[in-house]
Design a protein around this motif. Sequence first.
Motif, PDB file in Angstrom:
ATOM      1  N   TYR A  82       0.777  -1.327   0.144  1.00  5.20           N
ATOM      2  CA  TYR A  82       0.086   0.044  -0.145  1.00  5.20           C
ATOM      3  C   TYR A  82       1.081   1.196  -0.020  1.00  5.20           C
ATOM      4  O   TYR A  82       0.601   2.217  -0.622  1.00  5.20           O
ATOM      5  N   ARG A 105       0.882   4.116  -2.815  1.00 10.34           N
ATOM      6  CA  ARG A 105       0.410   5.476  -2.416  1.00 10.34           C
ATOM      7  C   ARG A 105       1.597   6.386  -2.282  1.00 10.34           C
ATOM      8  O   ARG A 105       1.172   7.533  -2.700  1.00 10.34           O
ATOM      9  N   HIS A 106       2.635   5.997  -1.767  1.00 10.77           N
ATOM     10  CA  HIS A 106       3.630   7.209  -1.670  1.00 10.77           C
ATOM     11  C   HIS A 106       4.955   6.969  -2.231  1.00 10.77           C
ATOM     12  O   HIS A 106       5.983   7.907  -2.375  1.00 10.77           O
TER      13      HIS A 106
END
Length: 448
Positions: free
Chosen positions: A263, A267-268
């Motif tokens: 994740y 996401r980052h």
Amino acid sequence: MPPGIMTFAADAPELSAANTGFMLICSALVMLMTPALAFFYGGMVRVKSTLNMLMMSFISLGIVTILWVLYGFSMAFGSDIGSVVGWTSDYVGLSGIGVNELWDGYTIPVYVFAVFQLMFAVLTPALISGALADRVKFTSWALFITLWVTVVYFPVAHWVWGSGGWLFEMGVIDFAGGTAVHINAGAAALGVILVIGKRVGFKKDPMRPHSLPLVMLGAGLLWFGWFGFNAGSWLGNDDGVGAVMFVNTQVATAAAMLAWLGYEKVRHGSFTTLGAASGAVAGLVAITPAGGAVSPLGAIAVGAIAGVLCAMAVGLKYKFGYDDSLDVVGVHLVGGIAGSLLVGFFATGGVQSDAKGLFYGGGLDQLGKQAVGVLAVLAYSLVVSAVLAFLLDRTIGMRVPEDDEISGIDQVEHAETAYDFSGAGGGTAPRTTASQDTAAAKTKKVDA
């Protein structure tokens, strides 16, 4: 002697040296989790708050141990009173317990059961401390622990695990503390931070972890200790259920760590060490209530779901404006809720009990019970914890002065600092003698 009584005596459990030794080892492993948590939290705060963070966990070992002996064990596991609390006078001070007296229905002494459960009681308020980093008076925190375990943890432990406790009798499954430990602590953390407010500079100043190696060390020790926390909660090793829980603990933790990292990457754009450590803890939290009810494949699902949900949840504090310093709400509250509710989907009916989840033909019955347990513990802990924090804040004060918070809570509250840089360079250059100056000059000529 009537035959029925003779049969009962023959069938009565006898003290098992193997189970007793196993449970003493598990108790020691769970004790290790509190110092491990101190390291985990201690690495996540800024340098100026490191010692305070360590002490907020360590002080729980002192306070809760004494309270447990005096009355906590009696309140949590004594004879039921109204399905909400226990009390047995022989447990007060642990003074009326025989050396060889066995815990009812098991092959371990009462003393062993008491010390194992003590370590759970010690760890739970220490979990709360991560949400309060940088800003709470140490004396107020110590008093809060005293009050909180008395009016929240001891009764809730009875609800969930005590014979006659209303959630226990309802059939809520909580193998090792999803509700009594993690939801309880996470909800308490939320209640307190809503009362005491944000740190100075929240969402403005950088508040990055000062030592990620310390965080990883703490996470690794938590993972290690959690095997005692989870596998030991079956109180023996005669039928293989504890072994299943041990396997599921490892499996779910691995799945959650990978899910969190995945994740995070999506996401980052990076795989971070903090994400790996946090994901592992999220998996440990989520499998705690569920591991005795699910298969290893179910444990993968529990861990992966919890890893993603907790990774998403840690950002909610910025959206909603509550300052959960070290993500106790995002990891322990959300992880505990996820693990407790997922029992209602993934329980196989073939491990700790015959209760089946929705995916195994059990319908919504167990899920409904799990939801009641989650909501009851969450609401009670949130409200009572907020009230306790409010009363302390209005009397002796919960927070250190703003100037002390800015300068550093370690020096103010403990008269110490975590790291002494006085001998590590950066000071004035030492004076040299004339002979040293001459030798240095000759060396420069040779080098030239």
